[in-house]
Scaffold this motif. Structure first.
Motif, mmCIF file in Angstrom:
data_model
loop_
_atom_site.group_PDB
_atom_site.id
_atom_site.type_symbol
_atom_site.label_atom_id
_atom_site.label_comp_id
_atom_site.label_asym_id
_atom_site.label_seq_id
_atom_site.Cartn_x
_atom_site.Cartn_y
_atom_site.Cartn_z
ATOM 1 N N ALA A 370 0.851 -1.177 0.000
ATOM 2 C CA ALA A 370 0.000 0.000 0.000
ATOM 3 C C ALA A 370 0.889 1.229 0.000
ATOM 4 C CB ALA A 370 -0.886 -0.012 1.238
ATOM 5 N N SER A 371 0.529 2.228 -0.779
ATOM 6 C CA SER A 371 1.368 3.427 -0.756
ATOM 7 C C SER A 371 0.486 4.654 -0.719
ATOM 8 C CB SER A 371 2.286 3.462 -1.969
ATOM 9 O OG SER A 371 1.548 3.837 -3.080
ATOM 10 N N VAL A 372 1.009 5.682 -0.112
ATOM 11 C CA VAL A 372 0.223 6.901 0.062
ATOM 12 C C VAL A 372 0.198 7.684 -1.254
ATOM 13 C CG1 VAL A 372 -0.284 8.547 1.884
ATOM 14 C CG2 VAL A 372 1.652 6.959 2.119
ATOM 15 N N VAL A 373 1.351 7.705 -1.900
ATOM 16 C CA VAL A 373 1.455 8.471 -3.142
ATOM 17 C C VAL A 373 0.749 7.686 -4.240
ATOM 18 C CG1 VAL A 373 3.092 9.774 -4.516
ATOM 19 C CG2 VAL A 373 3.801 8.773 -2.323
ATOM 20 N N GLN A 374 0.047 8.395 -5.070
ATOM 21 C CA GLN A 374 -0.559 7.678 -6.177
ATOM 22 C C GLN A 374 0.502 7.418 -7.241
ATOM 23 O OE1 GLN A 374 -3.856 9.297 -8.322
ATOM 24 N NE2 GLN A 374 -4.109 7.327 -9.325
ATOM 25 N N GLN A 375 0.645 6.166 -7.573
ATOM 26 C CA GLN A 375 1.697 5.823 -8.513
ATOM 27 C C GLN A 375 1.160 5.814 -9.935
ATOM 28 O OE1 GLN A 375 3.192 2.124 -7.098
ATOM 29 N NE2 GLN A 375 4.756 3.177 -5.912
ATOM 30 N N ALA A 376 2.084 5.863 -10.854
ATOM 31 C CA ALA A 376 1.680 5.740 -12.257
ATOM 32 C C ALA A 376 1.010 4.388 -12.418
ATOM 33 C CB ALA A 376 2.904 5.819 -13.151
ATOM 34 N N PRO A 377 -0.002 4.296 -13.235
ATOM 35 C CA PRO A 377 -0.713 3.032 -13.346
ATOM 36 C C PRO A 377 0.202 1.960 -13.924
ATOM 37 C CG PRO A 377 -1.396 4.542 -15.048
ATOM 38 C CD PRO A 377 -0.513 5.312 -14.139
ATOM 39 N N TRP A 378 -0.106 0.748 -13.585
ATOM 40 C CA TRP A 378 0.680 -0.392 -14.045
ATOM 41 C C TRP A 378 0.419 -0.620 -15.539
ATOM 42 C CZ3 TRP A 378 -1.196 -5.969 -13.695
ATOM 43 C CH2 TRP A 378 -0.151 -6.844 -14.053
ATOM 44 N N PRO A 379 1.464 -0.588 -16.365
ATOM 45 C CA PRO A 379 1.197 -0.689 -17.807
ATOM 46 C C PRO A 379 0.783 -2.082 -18.282
ATOM 47 C CG PRO A 379 3.551 -0.513 -17.414
ATOM 48 C CD PRO A 379 2.880 -0.380 -16.084
ATOM 49 N N LYS A 380 0.690 -3.035 -17.400
ATOM 50 C CA LYS A 380 0.255 -4.397 -17.734
ATOM 51 C C LYS A 380 1.004 -4.995 -18.909
ATOM 52 C CE LYS A 380 -4.602 -4.238 -16.383
ATOM 53 N NZ LYS A 380 -5.929 -4.359 -16.935
ATOM 54 N N PRO A 381 2.244 -5.338 -18.738
ATOM 55 C CA PRO A 381 2.942 -6.033 -19.834
ATOM 56 C C PRO A 381 2.241 -7.360 -20.113
ATOM 57 C CG PRO A 381 4.441 -5.451 -18.043
ATOM 58 C CD PRO A 381 3.065 -5.211 -17.542
ATOM 59 N N PRO A 382 2.356 -7.848 -21.328
ATOM 60 C CA PRO A 382 1.638 -9.085 -21.641
ATOM 61 C C PRO A 382 2.280 -10.303 -20.985
ATOM 62 C CG PRO A 382 2.957 -8.370 -23.493
ATOM 63 C CD PRO A 382 3.059 -7.295 -22.479
ATOM 64 N N ILE A 383 1.486 -11.338 -20.849
ATOM 65 C CA ILE A 383 1.991 -12.617 -20.366
ATOM 66 C C ILE A 383 2.810 -13.246 -21.485
ATOM 67 C CG2 ILE A 383 1.262 -14.956 -19.704
ATOM 68 C CD1 ILE A 383 -1.223 -13.638 -18.486
ATOM 69 N N ALA A 384 3.986 -13.732 -21.155
ATOM 70 C CA ALA A 384 4.838 -14.304 -22.190
ATOM 71 C C ALA A 384 5.062 -15.775 -21.890
ATOM 72 C CB ALA A 384 6.175 -13.572 -22.224
ATOM 73 N N MET A 385 5.197 -16.547 -22.941
ATOM 74 C CA MET A 385 5.324 -17.984 -22.749
ATOM 75 C C MET A 385 6.458 -18.523 -23.601
ATOM 76 S SD MET A 385 2.269 -20.668 -23.025
ATOM 77 C CE MET A 385 2.528 -22.397 -22.748
ATOM 78 N N GLN A 386 7.207 -19.451 -23.029
ATOM 79 C CA GLN A 386 8.258 -20.128 -23.788
ATOM 80 C C GLN A 386 8.049 -21.616 -23.671
ATOM 81 O OE1 GLN A 386 11.813 -18.731 -21.984
ATOM 82 N NE2 GLN A 386 11.781 -16.817 -23.130
ATOM 83 N N PHE A 387 8.373 -22.335 -24.727
ATOM 84 C CA PHE A 387 8.216 -23.790 -24.684
ATOM 85 C C PHE A 387 9.006 -24.406 -25.822
ATOM 86 C CE2 PHE A 387 4.781 -21.784 -26.985
ATOM 87 C CZ PHE A 387 4.857 -22.399 -28.226
ATOM 88 N N MET A 388 9.182 -25.700 -25.728
ATOM 89 C CA MET A 388 9.801 -26.472 -26.805
ATOM 90 C C MET A 388 8.932 -27.697 -27.000
ATOM 91 S SD MET A 388 13.247 -25.602 -27.235
ATOM 92 C CE MET A 388 14.730 -25.363 -26.337
ATOM 93 N N VAL A 389 8.603 -28.002 -28.241
ATOM 94 C CA VAL A 389 7.922 -29.257 -28.514
ATOM 95 C C VAL A 389 8.801 -30.041 -29.489
ATOM 96 C CG1 VAL A 389 5.750 -30.335 -29.157
ATOM 97 C CG2 VAL A 389 5.757 -27.986 -28.329
#
Lengths: 447, 892
Positions: A370-389
């Motif tokens: 929790a913070s008193v100062v209002q922070q810049a909104p979270w830019p929501k980076p995308p979910i990233a996935m790595q895999f090998m098939v």
């Protein structure tokens, strides 16, 4: 063309300089250091300072900078710089950084001088260079005469190659890129594939390579019928194909036959691209955010695999970004292990084996500071996935044949084929809406 | 082991001993340390003599090190370098080709005139060496020598040797020769050193398939820059040949091939083939975007030009330009540019969703650009404006980031300009954010909105006073100007706000040092005190429409840039002469005298150094700001150009005329253009047209309606090869420009040209190239509009009977006015060749012909027992069906 190539370390010191035209002076390199490297103003890969244009790339802790005073071909500059780095890596055991430069600089000069002459790229192929730039081994005049045909690109194989075991390794590697919007629609999906060869063949072998390319099959009816008989009826339509320089493009253009005399060693025979029309993403990822309070929310990500159950994906890593002010998280997973990694600002969920046609879920509860100062909104980076098939191609590409003929030596060559699909830019944006979205189907659907 | 730690005292002496050692290994090691010290900036020139002693070594590695040393120090010690000449000359005669090439290459790198003179003899020999490696090295030495002493190269006729080497069997020798000749030609455009004759072209295209990737680029670049095809056929052959290289793995080969193909396509007359070639480009260009980031950047900068040139090429591929989260920022910016070039009514919802997504990202510049792009969509696409405005309002309401709101307000002002009186309902929502605005531009935009809609905003005068007037003196210039104009507008709308306007005028005229502001204040003041109505008329003049141009690079620049795709100039979007800051790199003189100084020390990222406004949001804003002055500018214009109006009557039409520039009306044509069928709709341009006859000549009647936002300044009108050998007489639809909203009616008379003949079908493919790209459509030709009139009956009689094949029979419904049908048919130029009246049977044979096509048309009308019939016969047969169809029309 290129006037000079400079190598800077992270501090901005010139650690190596090759001047092709004598018009780049100390003040020029100094200007680049002061204006760009010192200020960390590395926003554009091309910079003009005064009368000189700088093209630079960064590899590890080294900046490689090409300067020119005229209007040179920018695409060539970058392409050749990257090729040059490949040459260095190939000579220095896969490494290229400030230390290797300091260690090998006489050799680097030698290589740069072969690769470029008067700023024009001449020969930037490690396999070819290795035939006549050899450290510590003198080349006799006689040998040199034989080599020069090879070194000038007239023939892409050194003369008189002999292998005891004639072998060819064929690796088909597909990288799947995906971009799913916050509304669960696929914005962009494509497969970038490449076929890498490792060639250990004697003499001057002529190869013809065939895969289940629709346009090729259309032109060669007998072959396609044979393929159908063998139960390989699937025909693939590629958006674009690019070939290694050894492939006879004229012949490909005429009847789509991929014929070539391979260089020795490792190279990429072809690259191809298939766009979203035909690609089925190997994994569907569906994130849901459930917000409880201002300082706590729950994110739920469901992952289901769509590929054939006979394959198993390995090294699956799902990176679920969380806000910077995350204090701690609790994750609930059925398979694999998930943990919050503060340096990454993300929950990393690692699954060793993920079988095809199955589905699993993570529920992570995220506690924020929790913070008193209002922070810049979270830019929501995308979910990233790595895999090998391993052993699977998401496009369905299959090697049909690789015919190797060597007229004089007449040997039978062994061929080894491997397939691999891996995740590239596999990005799924967080949903806009908070809460379980019942309107949207769980599965990603196309626009 | 490191060679760099050699700065200690005594080190030099140690090195000297090392070099003098008899052990080869020690020698080499010391030499490496010398080079290391040289690189680190230590002066090791004192070792020159000891180094020279070793020049005769047979060890190639040591030789290379020594040469490296020589190249570096020969500049400062030219005399000593000359001592090395003998060794060089000896090495240039070595049996080992690698040594020969090395010696020659090193000699040419020592950029001293004396050395150049010594070089002539070995260079002659090496150019004709039997070893290709030596040859290819020697070829580039000519370029190096030309750089030092051009006269010497000409005297020794090296360039002639290069021309002969163009037919050498080794591809690298050929491509290096091309590169050398091309470089000299570029540096000396006044000469004719390199001319691509058919002979040279043949050699170059032969080398193209064999050359290495770099060599291919050299050839392609030279073709793009200097080659002009002599005939469409030649262009076709070469384009086909080049197109196979589009599937090369090397991105720069793809780019260079692309530019050659685009250039050649201008010379190809077969539009089908052009279309086919252009289709081949799409996928390889998209593939460039899977390359490494720097190449993606170059590809995108180039695609920007290609898209402007060929808008249809990538329009269906817009989603490949959507930004990935981890794209470098410079790639994202360029992708956004291209998205804005490709956006249209169909894909705009998808694009808006993307832009909204980008507005939540981190990089401030990118976010601002994305927000401003939403406004640009609104301005470009009237159909989608509502959606865009909703998106902007949504952003203003929900965004917690200050600069998103500010940027949104800046673009909304432009949207208001574009669509006056349409979206005022959102003003209230804008004013709720008024306190968050701190950037001058955003404030100025808000004030403009306030002034413009003063009559509809409750308490506009109070808002202005409360939020903006307090610090008037400290506001930036554009805000001051905006306040001044807005206060006058508010006064005109709300007369009770007189004290406000008076105080503003007073500050503006008395308490300011800015002459612009002061003068504008005075003018408003005077205007208001003399005549309020006139002030109203001036301030509320309809503003010229805000520019909705998509095309950002001027057309002529674009055309010049296409042959340079892939090069630096295509990246900075500047024509070559201005792309490199001084064209050619400054040549170094033989006596080194100071470093070449950086006179222009300012740092300019490449893509921002364009000579025209960069394609960012600022482009729009700048325009808007300039035009905003029109509140005042319009007055200036009328005051100076017309006699001062007596009282309130300023001729507003006159003003709009001045701004718009109405073109002269085209000549009137006696034809009902309103009845023309619509043939094509492209980027808002609507084309109606039909074939017909005007003054007995085959004519294409065309109505060209410009509903787009761009004025049409040029057109090129062409037919593809067609079944009728038709060719338009003129290619343009002038006079230009055709302003947005205007339409142009033209009658284009057509000639017959046998080279255009190709039996395809009844349709003629028409292409109109204009500012908005290529408009292609098919127009049904009318056989009866092609027929020629002047026929002598006696001559045609035997011809008519020679036509044997019988097409079709039509029965005529209303047989009573048989003669009328005969009349109707002959009104299309048919001549009666035979008439037979016998036993209640009337048969009339009518004949016509199209000489250009050797076509004969026979129509027989037969009346028997009150049953009328029409039989038509034609030669050649492909015209039969068309004639039938048209006859059916006539006979109904």
């Amino acid at each position: 063309m290129i006037s000079a190539i400079l190598f800077y370390n992270e501090k901005g010191e010139v650690i190596l300089l090759r001047n092709f035209r004598g018009d780049i002076r100390k003040s020029t390199s100094e200007a680049f250091r002061q204006k760009i490297l010192a200020k960390k103003d590395t926003k554009f890969p091309i910079v003009q300072l005064g009368r000189v244009t700088f093209f630079y790339i960064r590899v590890e802790d080294v900046y490689i900078v090409a300067c020119t005073g005229g209007n040179c071909n920018a695409a060539v500059v970058f392409e050749s710089l990257y090729k040059l780095v490949e040459v260095f890596k190939s000579y220095f055991g896969g490494l290229f950084n400030e230390d290797t430069i300091k260690k090998h600089f006489p050799l680097m000069y030698e290589l740069i001088d072969e690769a470029f002459d008067f700023g024009y790229p001449q020969n930037i192929d490690p396999e070819v260079l290795k035939t006549y730039i050899i450290q510590g081994k003198p080349i006799t005049a006689q040998k040199a005469q034989q080599l020069s045909v090879h070194a000038t690109g007239q023939s892409n194989r050194p003369p008189d190659l002999v292998y005891k075991n004639n072998e060819m390794y064929i690796d088909i590697i597909e990288q799947v890129d995906l971009l799913v919007s916050s509304r669960h629609t696929i914005l962009n999906a494509e497969v970038n594939g490449q076929i890498n060869l490792r060639v250990h063949l004697s003499g001057q072998p002529e190869c013809i390579f065939g895969f289940n390319d629709k346009l090729f099959m259309d032109k060669h009816n007998d072959l396609s019928q044979r393929a159908v008989r063998r139960g390989r009826g699937f025909q693939l339509e590629l958006d674009d194909i690019q070939f290694h320089k050894c492939v006879k493009l004229g012949r490909f253009n005429a009847d789509r036959t991929i014929a070539f005399v391979p260089p020795d060693g490792d190279f990429t025979l072809m690259r191809y691209r298939i766009s979203e029309r035909l690609v089925k993403p190997p994994f569907n990822v569906n994130p849901v955010i459930i917000e409880h309070t201002n300082t706590r929310f729950v994110v739920q990500v469901t992952i289901s695999s769509t590929f054939n159950p006979q394959f198993v994906a390995t090294q699956v890593v799902v990176k679920i970004p969380v806000p910077h002010n995350t204090a701690r998280t609790t994750c609930d997973v059925s398979i694999g292990a998930a943990k919050f990694e503060p340096t990454q600002h993300a929950i990393m969920w690692r699954i060793t084996n993920f079988p095809g046609c199955s589905s699993t879920q993570i529920t992570a509860s995220v506690q924020l500071l929790a913070s008193v100062v209002q922070q810049a909104p979270w830019p929501k980076p995308p979910i990233a996935m790595q895999f090998m098939v391993p052993m699977a191609t998401s496009s369905g590409l299959e090697v049909l044949f690789m015919n190797i003929t060597e007229n004089k030596l007449n040997y039978q060559a062994e061929r080894f084929i491997r397939y691999l699909t891996r995740g590239g830019n596999y990005l799924i944006r967080y949903p806009d809406t908070v809460g379980r979205n019942t309107e949207n189907p769980i599965k990603a659907t196309k626009n | 082991m490191s060679y760099f730690n050699t700065t200690k005292k005594g080190e030099i002496q140690e090195l000297r001993e090392g070099i003098g050692s008899t052990n080869l290994r020690t020698k080499k090691d010391s030499m490496k340390r010398v080079i290391g010290a040289m690189m680190a900036g230590t002066d090791v020139s004192s070792l020159l003599a000891s180094v020279l002693v070793n020049m005769q070594t047979t060890d190639l590695e040591l030789k290379k090190l020594i040469y490296l040393y020589l190249v570096n120090y020969s500049k400062s010690e030219p005399e000593l370098a000359v001592h090395a000449v003998n060794s060089f000359l000896k090495d240039a005669n070595d049996t080992n080709p690698l040594v020969r090439a090395l010696a020659l290459r090193t000699m040419a790198s020592i950029r001293i005139e004396q050395i150049a003179e010594y070089m002539c003899e070995p260079l002659h020999r090496c150019l004709n060496d039997k070893d290709p490696y030596v040859q290819k090295t020697a070829v580039l030495c000519v370029a190096k020598m030309y750089d030092i002493n051009p006269q010497l190269v000409e005297d020794e006729k090296f360039l002639d040797t290069l021309h002969t080497l163009l037919s050498n069997g080794n591809p690298l020798v050929v491509t290096n020769s091309v590169a050398t000749l091309a470089e000299i030609q570029t540096a000396h455009p006044e000469t004719t050193i390199f001319q691509i004759t058919p002979d040279i072209l043949q050699k170059m295209s032969a080398a193209l398939s064999q050359a290495s990737e770099w060599g291919q680029i050299t050839i392609l670049d030279a073709l793009a820059a200097w080659y002009t095809p002599q005939s469409p056929k030649e262009a076709e052959t070469l384009a086909e040949r080049v197109s196979i290289h589009l599937s090369h793995n090397n991105s720069s080969v793809v780019l260079s091939s692309t530019k050659v193909i685009i250039k050649l396509s201008e010379y190809i007359t077969d539009l089908n083939l052009v279309d086919k070639l252009m289709k081949k480009l799409t996928q390889p260009l998209v593939s460039l975007l899977s390359s490494f980031p720097e190449m993606r950047y170059i590809a995108l900068r180039n695609l920007n030009l290609i898209v402007q040139r060929l808008p249809s090429l990538l329009v269906s591929e817009i989603s490949v330009f959507f930004c990935k989260y981890n794209d470098p920022i410079y790639v994202k910016m360029e992708k956004l540019e291209i998205i804005m070039l490709l956006v249209n009514e169909q894909n705009v919802p998808q694009v808006l969703n993307e832009l909204k997504e980008y507005a939540t990202e981190v990089d401030i510049d990118f976010v601002r650009k994305a927000v401003s792009a939403i406004g640009r969509c609104a301005i470009l696409l009237p159909g989608a404006a509502g959606l865009c405005v909703d998106t902007l309002v949504h952003l203003i309401e929900t965004s917690q980031v200050n600069f998103v709101i500010q940027e949104a307000i800046i673009v909304i002002k432009d949207v208001f300009r574009r669509y006056p009186n349409k979206y005022e309902s959102i003003i209230g929502k804008l004013f709720s954010k008024i306190e968050e605005l701190d950037e001058p531009e955003a404030r100025a935009s808000m004030i403009w909105i306030l002034g413009e809609y003063a009559d509809r905003i409750e308490g506009a005068d109070n808002i202005l006073e409360t939020y903006f007037l307090e610090n008037f003196a400290d506001e930036p210039h554009i805000v001051q100007m905006a306040i001044l104009t807005a206060s006058v507008k508010i006064f005109l709308a709300i007369p009770s706000s007189q004290p406000l306007v008076q105080s503003v005028l007073k500050i503006a005229t008395k308490k300011t040092d800015n002459p612009d502001l002061r003068d504008r204040g005075f003018i408003y003041w005077r205007l208001l005190s003399v005549n309020k109505d006139m002030a109203k008329a001036i301030l509320n003049t309809p503003k010229p429409p805000i520019s909705t141009h998509k095309d950002l690079v001027p057309k002529d620049v674009l055309a010049e840039l296409i042959p340079y795709l892939g090069t630096l100039s295509s990246v900075v979007h500047k024509v070559p002469d201005s792309a490199a800051p001084t064209g050619q790199a400054p040549k170094q003189t033989s006596i080194p005298s100071g470093d070449f100084a950086f006179q222009q020390e300012e740092l300019v990222p490449a893509s921002q150094t364009q000579s025209y406004p960069p394609p960012t949001s600022h482009n729009f804003d700048a325009q808007a700001n300039d035009e905003e002055l029109i509140d005042f500018g319009a007055f200036g214009l009328s005051a100076y150009n017309t006699p001062a109006p007596a009282s309130s009557g300023i001729d507003l039409d006159f003003l709009t005329g001045m701004m718009g520039g109405t073109p002269a009306a085209p000549p009137k044509i006696d034809y009902n253009f309103d009845a023309l069928p619509q043939l094509a709709l492209h980027e808002g341009v609507c084309v109606f047209g039909q074939f017909g006859q005007l003054n007995r000549k085959t004519t294409f009647f065309l109505r060209f309606k410009n509903n787009s936002a761009t004025p049409i300044t040029r057109t090129d009108f062409r037919f593809n090869t067609n079944s009728f050998a038709l060719k338009p007489q003129s290619a343009d639809l002038g006079p230009f420009p055709i302003q947005p909203g205007q339409q142009r009616d033209v009658a284009i008379s057509c000639d017959f040209d046998q080279s255009q003949l190709k039996v395809t079908g009844p349709d003629v493919q028409v292409g109109i190239q204009c500012d908005l790209g290529m408009i292609m459509f098919a127009a049904r030709a009318k056989i009866l509009s092609l027929t020629q009139y002047n026929l002598a009956a006696d001559q045609s009689k035997p011809k008519a009977s020679s036509v044997k094949n019988r097409n079709a029979t039509h029965s005529i419904q209303n047989a009573s006015n048989f003669n009328e049908f005969v009349q109707r048919v002959s009104s299309y130029g048919f001549v009666e060749t035979n008439r037979m009246v016998k036993d209640g049977l009337t048969a009339v044979q009518l004949f016509n012909e199209i000489p250009a096509l050797n076509a004969l048309l026979v129509v027989e009308l037969i009346l028997k027992d009150n049953q009328a019939q029409c039989v038509s016969r034609t030669e050649p047969e492909y015209l039969a069906q068309m004639l039938n169809e048209e006859l059916t029309h006539i006979l109904v």
